[in-house]
Write a protein that holds these residues in place. Structure first.
Motif, short mmCIF file in Angstrom:
data_model
loop_
_atom_site.label_atom_id
_atom_site.label_comp_id
_atom_site.label_asym_id
_atom_site.label_seq_id
_atom_site.Cartn_x
_atom_site.Cartn_y
_atom_site.Cartn_z
N ARG A 1 0.86 -1.18 0.00
CA ARG A 1 0.00 0.00 0.00
C ARG A 1 0.90 1.24 0.00
O ARG A 1 1.89 1.30 0.72
N THR A 2 0.57 2.24 -0.80
CA THR A 2 1.38 3.45 -0.81
C THR A 2 1.04 4.38 0.34
O THR A 2 1.84 5.27 0.67
N ASP A 3 -0.13 4.19 0.97
CA ASP A 3 -0.52 5.11 2.04
C ASP A 3 0.14 4.78 3.37
O ASP A 3 0.44 5.67 4.17
N ASN A 4 0.40 3.51 3.63
CA ASN A 4 1.01 3.15 4.92
C ASN A 4 2.17 2.16 4.80
O ASN A 4 2.76 1.77 5.80
N GLY A 5 2.50 1.74 3.58
CA GLY A 5 3.64 0.85 3.37
C GLY A 5 3.41 -0.60 3.73
O GLY A 5 4.35 -1.41 3.68
N GLU A 6 2.19 -0.98 4.10
CA GLU A 6 1.92 -2.37 4.47
C GLU A 6 2.05 -3.29 3.26
O GLU A 6 1.58 -2.98 2.16
N VAL A 7 2.71 -4.43 3.47
CA VAL A 7 2.92 -5.40 2.39
C VAL A 7 1.67 -6.25 2.23
O VAL A 7 1.20 -6.88 3.19
N ILE A 8 1.14 -6.31 1.03
CA ILE A 8 -0.04 -7.12 0.74
C ILE A 8 0.38 -8.51 0.27
O ILE A 8 -0.26 -9.51 0.60
N ASN A 9 1.46 -8.54 -0.48
CA ASN A 9 1.91 -9.82 -1.04
C ASN A 9 3.39 -9.71 -1.37
O ASN A 9 3.87 -8.67 -1.79
N ALA A 10 4.14 -10.81 -1.21
CA ALA A 10 5.56 -10.85 -1.56
C ALA A 10 5.89 -12.22 -2.14
O ALA A 10 5.41 -13.24 -1.63
N THR A 11 6.66 -12.24 -3.22
CA THR A 11 7.01 -13.50 -3.88
C THR A 11 8.49 -13.53 -4.23
O THR A 11 9.15 -12.48 -4.32
N GLU A 12 8.99 -14.72 -4.42
CA GLU A 12 10.37 -14.93 -4.88
C GLU A 12 10.34 -16.00 -5.95
O GLU A 12 9.62 -17.01 -5.84
N SER A 13 11.10 -15.79 -7.01
CA SER A 13 11.15 -16.78 -8.09
C SER A 13 12.56 -16.86 -8.67
O SER A 13 13.39 -15.96 -8.46
N ARG A 14 12.79 -17.94 -9.37
CA ARG A 14 14.10 -18.19 -9.99
C ARG A 14 13.82 -18.70 -11.39
O ARG A 14 13.04 -19.63 -11.58
N ILE A 15 14.47 -18.09 -12.36
CA ILE A 15 14.14 -18.41 -13.75
C ILE A 15 15.37 -18.33 -14.63
O ILE A 15 16.30 -17.56 -14.36
N GLN B 1 5.40 -17.68 0.10
CA GLN B 1 5.35 -17.87 1.54
C GLN B 1 6.71 -17.51 2.15
O GLN B 1 7.74 -17.99 1.68
N GLU B 2 6.69 -16.67 3.19
CA GLU B 2 7.94 -16.23 3.82
C GLU B 2 8.74 -17.41 4.38
O GLU B 2 9.97 -17.40 4.35
N ASP B 3 8.06 -18.39 4.92
CA ASP B 3 8.74 -19.51 5.56
C ASP B 3 8.95 -20.69 4.63
O ASP B 3 9.34 -21.77 5.06
N GLU B 4 8.68 -20.49 3.35
CA GLU B 4 8.85 -21.57 2.38
C GLU B 4 9.93 -21.18 1.37
O GLU B 4 9.77 -20.21 0.63
N PRO B 5 11.04 -21.93 1.30
CA PRO B 5 12.10 -21.59 0.35
C PRO B 5 11.65 -21.84 -1.09
O PRO B 5 10.70 -22.58 -1.34
N CYS B 6 12.35 -21.20 -2.00
CA CYS B 6 12.06 -21.37 -3.43
C CYS B 6 12.71 -22.68 -3.89
O CYS B 6 13.93 -22.74 -4.08
N ARG B 7 11.89 -23.72 -4.07
CA ARG B 7 12.40 -25.04 -4.39
C ARG B 7 12.35 -25.28 -5.90
O ARG B 7 11.28 -25.15 -6.52
N GLY B 8 13.49 -25.64 -6.46
CA GLY B 8 13.57 -25.89 -7.89
C GLY B 8 12.63 -26.98 -8.36
O GLY B 8 12.50 -28.02 -7.71
#
Length: 349
Positions: free
Chosen positions: A107-121, A141-148
């Motif tokens: 959100r641009t008004d308060n900086g709260e994170v709505i969603n975050a992702t990580e990928s490898r390509i 998922q923050e607690d889930e590593p990016c598994r090939g």
């Protein structure tokens, strides 16, 4: 003699310049028209004003889920992995780059994170399309590593081919996890740079969602329901600089609705994202620099060298030919022969 030497030198220089022109156009430029292994694209930001979305947040020490409305900003950062690219299978090594991609929506008004992702390509250095590689991965998922191996990217994602054509390509949809056609629609100017406009329309259809998460959402928004579906549709417009294949402007419309078996419909996301002006200018500047370099190497320098080479070849040939004529024996001019019973005409030398 001196003219023959100069003429031969000019002719030889012309031949050399012609070879250099051909090499620049057909050898050097194709080699330069590939993504560098250590290329780190700039961070891109897309804003979605007045977006409607579902957000989980803490209120009074208790987690709550509700429909919110605010301006969202989607940011994408890319880190190249040169080491991983060097260890790819033989069929991909030297032809492919490996990128670690980090994305978040705030959100641009308060900086709260709505969603975050990580990928490898892995991307083909020439075409920009996703390569067939078992190391591709994705996690939100923050607690889930990016598994090939947990995702299969296909088609274009972050770049188009060097020398993009006016045709239909396949562009990856991250919600449906598949590549769909994206069509060329016309040529426009973006911040002074010529670009091809492509558009992809995804008709409404059912999208997958983690069953546990869907159950939580149904419990919040449609109490008493026993099942439901997520209906999804989207439209994307991309502006691509054709020489480098860089995406210099981007707009995405996304709509997701949770439909319960009791008929309750809840908007999960209704937003139109587009590059911010600063992002647009940054990518335009970089694409413009790349375009100028490739056109200089592949077109303007070869044309200039070819013209100069042809002039030198012609001048050298004429100079050499003139020198040969100047050094040739002069034909004798016969005089009036003496005549007599025992005499023959003898040319004067």
């Amino acid at each position: 003699m001196k003219k023959r030497v100069v003429g031969a030198a000019l002719f030889g220089t012309g031949l050399f310049l012609l070879v250099v022109a051909v090499a620049l156009a057909f050898v050097v430029t194709p080699l330069a028209s590939k993504m560098p292994f250590d290329l780190e694209p700039p961070v891109t930001n897309l804003d979605a004003p007045n977006a409607t979305f579902v957000q989980a947040r803490m209120e009074g020490g208790e987690p709550t889920i509700g429909v919110q409305q605010a301006t969202l900003r989607a940011s994408t950062g890319i880190q190249p992995d040169v080491g991983a690219a060097a260890e790819l299978p033989d069929s991909l090594v030297n032809k492919t780059v490996v990128w670690n991609v980090f994305q978040n929506i705030k959100r641009t008004d308060n900086g709260e994170v709505i969603n975050a992702t990580e990928s490898r390509i892995a991307l083909d250095r020439k075409s920009g399309a996703a390569a067939n590689w078992s190391g591709q991965c994705y996690t939100d998922q923050e607690d889930e590593p990016c598994r090939g191996g947990n995702i299969n990217y296909r088609g274009q994602l972050y770049a188009f081919p060097f020398g993009t054509e006016k045709k239909t390509y396949q562009y990856y949809d991250s919600t449906l996890h598949t590549a769909l056609p994206i069509n060329y629609e016309g040529t426009e100017t973006v911040n002074g740079l010529e670009a091809y406009r492509f558009r992809q329309v995804v008709p409404e259809q059912q999208a997958t969602m983690d069953e546990e998460l869907k159950g939580v959402l149904l419990g919040v928004f449609a109490p008493g329901s026993t099942s439901g579906t997520v209906q999804y549709n989207a439209a994307r417009t991309l502006w691509v600089e054709p020489v480098t294949g860089s995406i210099i402007d981007y707009q995405e419309e996304q709509h997701r609705v949770l439909v319960s078996n009791t008929g309750v419909r809840t908007t999960l996301l209704d937003a139109v994202f587009r590059y911010t002006p600063q992002t647009r200018q940054t990518v335009v500047d970089k694409a413009g620099d790349g375009r100028s370099t490739l056109l200089l190497l592949g077109r303007w320098i070869p044309i200039g060298l070819t013209v100069l080479a042809l002039l030198l070849l012609a001048f050298g040939y004429l100079l050499t030919r003139g020198a040969v004529r100047a050094g040739a024996p002069v034909a004798a001019v016969p005089t009036q022969p003496a005549t007599g019973p025992d005499r023959t005409a003898v040319p004067q030398t």
